[in-house]
Design a protein around this motif. Structure first.
Motif, short mmCIF file in Angstrom:
data_model
loop_
_atom_site.label_atom_id
_atom_site.label_comp_id
_atom_site.label_asym_id
_atom_site.label_seq_id
_atom_site.Cartn_x
_atom_site.Cartn_y
_atom_site.Cartn_z
N LEU A 228 61.57 83.08 56.90
CA LEU A 228 60.97 82.49 55.69
C LEU A 228 62.48 83.60 54.91
O LEU A 228 62.12 84.33 55.31
CB LEU A 228 59.56 84.07 55.55
N ARG A 229 62.58 82.56 54.07
CA ARG A 229 63.60 82.83 52.95
C ARG A 229 63.29 83.16 52.02
O ARG A 229 63.13 82.12 51.50
CB ARG A 229 64.97 81.19 53.45
N ASN A 230 63.40 84.21 51.68
CA ASN A 230 63.30 85.15 50.66
C ASN A 230 63.83 86.07 50.08
O ASN A 230 64.32 86.90 50.86
CB ASN A 230 61.25 85.67 51.25
N GLY A 231 64.02 86.19 48.70
CA GLY A 231 65.65 87.64 47.98
C GLY A 231 66.42 87.28 48.22
O GLY A 231 66.76 85.80 48.56
N GLY A 232 67.79 87.58 47.40
CA GLY A 232 68.83 87.19 48.01
C GLY A 232 69.07 86.60 46.52
O GLY A 232 70.47 85.54 46.94
N GLY A 233 68.10 86.37 45.70
CA GLY A 233 68.79 85.28 45.06
C GLY A 233 68.10 83.40 45.16
O GLY A 233 68.80 83.06 44.30
N ALA A 234 67.59 83.83 46.29
CA ALA A 234 67.13 82.22 47.20
C ALA A 234 66.73 81.38 45.87
O ALA A 234 65.87 81.11 44.22
CB ALA A 234 65.65 82.44 47.99
N THR A 235 67.79 80.45 45.69
CA THR A 235 66.95 79.36 45.02
C THR A 235 67.57 78.13 45.36
O THR A 235 68.05 77.65 46.41
CB THR A 235 69.22 79.31 44.24
#
Length: 338
Positions: free
Chosen positions: A242-249
């Motif tokens: 789950l790729r979430n946070g860190g300015g996920a664009t």
């Protein structure tokens, strides 16, 4: 209020607050005896009134019933606590089919949305039936402008996307975007080594309530990933992230990105991008005008390269993203009960 009464009120509410006995009975999924008992109880509590003949009765929810339904859902104004009413936007037919299968969605003419429940919460699903930013913007704006439409508390763009393997993204991962970089226009420039596009990107900030849920200790990423691997037949050794946070664009484009050069150009224009999709830019353009918040949750079905994903990965990635959304609602439900 008991569980079956809540199911009864949800069924009547999803049909416009007045509906035929037989139609409501089908939606409640109760035996004939159970349904009669729960209707009798709801009438005695003043939640429902009966109309019509004894042979063909209809049920109408009272104002007290609507208030009780709101309490049963643990929501404000008929939506999810802390979020409001939920509208799910999908672009492709197989995405809608998957939600219909999982959530028991139904639709009756002239409705344009499909309705059902997810983790006990009522949801409406708006399908575009085709891909593309423009189609998404038109469909969403027409829905929001309809005179009988309740303004959603949150729109969730749910479906599949392409991921950039240069950033460590793999098929089956789920991206909860915090920024949508909308590629609304571009200019072609001619140089000594040929023509090159100059991207003109507009950034939309996405609602952060799903982000906060996924970042909380209440969301068990290992358990979610384990269920996805078990239920959706992931290849041996593969596990979703789950790729979430860190300015996920995610970059929202009009074209299906499947060339290495096009992907390289996009990453150069927006280095924080983790992938591409084709509808969120249009949905956000429409919803921003109406001041409606939007979240974007996408399963990575391909790596935006010449080796596009097969249908197996498309379905697996969609299901994994839907599972993440369902787990997020479980966190909300647990918080309400606690």
């Amino acid at each position: 209020m008991e569980e079956n009464e809540g199911r009864l009120l949800q069924a009547v509410g999803s049909l416009g607050n007045t509906a035929a006995w037989t139609v409501v009975n089908e939606r409640c999924n109760l035996t004939a005896a159970e349904f009669k008992n729960v209707v009798r109880s709801a009438v005695s509590h003043g939640f429902i009134v009966l109309h019509g003949s004894q042979a063909k009765p209809s049920l109408e929810m009272t104002s007290e019933g609507r208030r009780e339904l709101a309490r049963f859902r643990g929501v404000e104004q008929g939506g999810v606590a802390g979020i409001g009413s939920l509208l799910i936007f999908v672009a492709l037919q197989f995405e809608l089919d998957e939600l219909c299968r999982r959530w028991g969605l139904t639709q009756e003419y002239p409705q344009i949305t499909w309705t059902g429940t997810c983790e006990g919460f009522p949801v409406h699903v708006l399908p575009a039936h085709s891909a593309g930013r423009v189609e998404a913007a038109i469909e969403m704006l027409e829905y929001l402008n309809a005179p009988d439409t309740e303004t959603p508390g949150l729109v969730v763009v749910l479906g599949i996307c392409g991921g950039f393997e240069e950033d460590g993204v793999s098929r089956g991962d789920v991206i909860n975007a915090q920024v949508i970089a909308d590629l609304g226009s571009r200019k072609m420039r001619t140089g000594p080594d040929g023509d090159h596009p100059e991207f003109r990107i507009k950034a939309f900030n996405v609602d952060n309530r799903l982000t906060r849920i996924f970042q909380s200790g209440s969301f068990d990423r290992n358990a979610w990933a384990g269920q996805a691997v078990s239920e959706f037949d992931f290849p041996e050794g593969r596990r979703p992230t789950l790729r979430n946070g860190g300015g996920a664009t995610l970059v929202s484009v009009d074209e299906v990105v499947s060339t290495d050069q096009w992907r390289t150009d996009l990453r150069a224009a927006w280095p924080k991008a983790w992938g591409v999709e084709m509808e969120a830019g249009g949905v956000l353009a429409a919803c921003t005008r109406k001041q409606v918040p939007v979240a974007v949750l996408r399963g990575v079905s391909d790596l935006a390269n010449p080796l596009k994903a097969d249908d197996e990965w498309r379905l697996r990635s969609m299901r994994t993203a839907v599972l993440a959304f369902e787990w997020a609602l479980k966190v909300l439900r647990k918080a309400e009960v606690g």
